[in-house]
Design an enzyme around this catalytic site. Structure first.
Site, PDB file in Angstrom:
ATOM      1  N   ARG A  72       0.827  -1.208   0.000  1.00  0.00           N
ATOM      2  CA  ARG A  72       0.000   0.000   0.000  1.00  0.00           C
ATOM      3  C   ARG A  72       0.862   1.259   0.000  1.00  0.00           C
ATOM      4  O   ARG A  72       1.854   1.346   0.711  1.00  0.00           O
ATOM      5  CB  ARG A  72      -0.888  -0.004   1.248  1.00  0.00           C
ATOM      6  CG  ARG A  72      -1.740   1.248   1.352  1.00  0.00           C
ATOM      7  CD  ARG A  72      -2.956   1.028   2.175  1.00  0.00           C
ATOM      8  NE  ARG A  72      -2.683   0.997   3.605  1.00  0.00           N
ATOM      9  CZ  ARG A  72      -3.642   0.881   4.517  1.00  0.00           C
ATOM     10  NH1 ARG A  72      -4.898   0.761   4.149  1.00  0.00           N
ATOM     11  NH2 ARG A  72      -3.339   0.869   5.785  1.00  0.00           N
TER      12      ARG A  72
ATOM     13  N   ARG B 128       2.798   4.381   4.762  1.00  0.00           N
ATOM     14  CA  ARG B 128       2.458   4.724   6.139  1.00  0.00           C
ATOM     15  C   ARG B 128       3.376   3.967   7.092  1.00  0.00           C
ATOM     16  O   ARG B 128       3.641   2.793   6.893  1.00  0.00           O
ATOM     17  CB  ARG B 128       0.999   4.332   6.433  1.00  0.00           C
ATOM     18  CG  ARG B 128      -0.001   5.350   5.973  1.00  0.00           C
ATOM     19  CD  ARG B 128      -1.423   4.861   6.025  1.00  0.00           C
ATOM     20  NE  ARG B 128      -1.799   4.121   7.218  1.00  0.00           N
ATOM     21  CZ  ARG B 128      -3.041   3.659   7.438  1.00  0.00           C
ATOM     22  NH1 ARG B 128      -3.992   3.871   6.542  1.00  0.00           N
ATOM     23  NH2 ARG B 128      -3.321   2.977   8.534  1.00  0.00           N
TER      24      ARG B 128
HETATM   25  P1  AMP Z   1      -6.779   3.073   9.855  1.00  0.00           P
HETATM   26  O1  AMP Z   1      -6.483   4.168   8.894  1.00  0.00           O
HETATM   27  O2  AMP Z   1      -8.253   2.796   9.969  1.00  0.00           O
HETATM   28  O3  AMP Z   1      -5.986   1.811   9.558  1.00  0.00           O
HETATM   29  O4  AMP Z   1      -6.319   3.584  11.311  1.00  0.00           O
HETATM   30  C1  AMP Z   1      -4.976   3.909  11.560  1.00  0.00           C
HETATM   31  C2  AMP Z   1      -4.700   3.991  13.048  1.00  0.00           C
HETATM   32  O5  AMP Z   1      -5.497   5.031  13.633  1.00  0.00           O
HETATM   33  C3  AMP Z   1      -5.047   2.758  13.864  1.00  0.00           C
HETATM   34  O6  AMP Z   1      -4.041   1.759  13.815  1.00  0.00           O
HETATM   35  C4  AMP Z   1      -5.189   3.366  15.266  1.00  0.00           C
HETATM   36  O7  AMP Z   1      -3.939   3.668  15.828  1.00  0.00           O
HETATM   37  C5  AMP Z   1      -5.894   4.667  14.953  1.00  0.00           C
HETATM   38  N1  AMP Z   1      -7.365   4.495  14.963  1.00  0.00           N
HETATM   39  C6  AMP Z   1      -8.210   4.577  13.906  1.00  0.00           C
HETATM   40  N2  AMP Z   1      -9.482   4.333  14.273  1.00  0.00           N
HETATM   41  C7  AMP Z   1      -9.435   4.092  15.610  1.00  0.00           C
HETATM   42  C8  AMP Z   1     -10.403   3.751  16.596  1.00  0.00           C
HETATM   43  N3  AMP Z   1     -11.702   3.617  16.301  1.00  0.00           N
HETATM   44  N4  AMP Z   1      -9.970   3.579  17.869  1.00  0.00           N
HETATM   45  C9  AMP Z   1      -8.677   3.705  18.211  1.00  0.00           C
HETATM   46  N5  AMP Z   1      -7.721   3.990  17.333  1.00  0.00           N
HETATM   47  C10 AMP Z   1      -8.074   4.189  16.049  1.00  0.00           C
END
Ligand code: AMP
Length: 211
Positions: free
Chosen positions: A123, A156
């Site tokens: 990605r 990322r």
């Molecule tokens: P994502 O882009 O959805 O993969 O999210 C990236 C990172 O953001 C995750 O690994 C968490 O560290 C944080 N994060 C996103 N959504 C949440 C959530 N609902 N609760 C806690 N941390 C979150």
């Protein structure tokens, strides 16, 4: 239509949420995107979240709950939204119940762990506009450059191997149990997320009653 997208990291939730939100003309609410924007701005929330996110752990519930409450209260969410990446824990799911948002469905993205590792390791994301690519499955037209805005693509930090492993563990322990919760509430719809982007999107259109 008010939808929740639930699934492991790399299951394609974000990509599909973007496409479906455009089609249904509802906002795509990605907690990950909101948090990354806070990190980019260097806000207090961003400062608290940065290291936790890079390590692949969950940021504190009270932060994500408050961000979700504020975002879903905006006028553009009245007729629907796609909530991508929330809830991810029991406490978040309990808080969501109390928000009384009248959710229609919880879509579970079912995909094997092997495939998810392949997807995450390839990605690439655009820091400027948030577009997401994959070196093999969805390459940009010019290598390393965003098709949409021409900015440089990056990997990322939490897509690197060590963080990916932690993200899986966190998913298994804290988020996966929510599948049973929504199944027993009669809200869960499962989509086979192992297909390509078009295949999964067709399945989603059927679920959303638009395909
Ligand atoms: P994502 O882009 O959805 O993969 O999210 C990236 C990172 O953001 C995750 O690994 C968490 O560290 C944080 N994060 C996103 N959504 C949440 C959530 N609902 N609760 C806690 N941390 C979150």
């Amino acid at each position: 239509m008010k939808l929740i997208f639930l699934g492991p990291p790399g299951s394609g939730k974000g990509t599909q949420a973007k496409l479906l939100a455009e089609k249904l003309k509802v906002p795509h609410i990605s907690l990950g995107d909101i948090l990354r924007e806070e990190v980019r701005k260097g806000s207090d929330i961003g400062k608290r979240a940065k290291e936790i996110m890079n390590a692949g752990r969950l940021v504190p519930d009270e932060l994500t709950i408050e961000l979700t409450r504020q975002r879903t209260a905006q006028p553009d969410c009245k007729n629907g939204f796609i909530l991508d990446g929330f809830p991810r824990s029991d406490a978040q799911a309990n808080a969501l119940d109390k928000m009384n948002l009248n959710l229609d469905k919880v879509v579970y993205f079912d995909v094997s762990e092997d495939l998810v590792v392949i997807r995450l390791s390839g990605r690439r994301s655009c820091k400027a506009c948030g577009s997401v690519y994959h070196v093999k499955f969805k390459p940009p037209k010019a290598e390393g450059k965003c098709d949409a805005c021409g900015s440089a693509l990056y990997q990322r930090q939490d897509d690197e191997e060590k963080s990916v492993r932690t993200r899986f563990e966190v998913y298994q322990e804290q988020t996966k149990p929510l599948i049973d919760r929504y199944r027993s509430m009669g809200r869960l719809v499962t989509v086979d997320a192992s297909g390509n982007i078009d295949e999964v999107f067709s399945a989603l259109l059927k679920i959303a009653g638009d395909g």
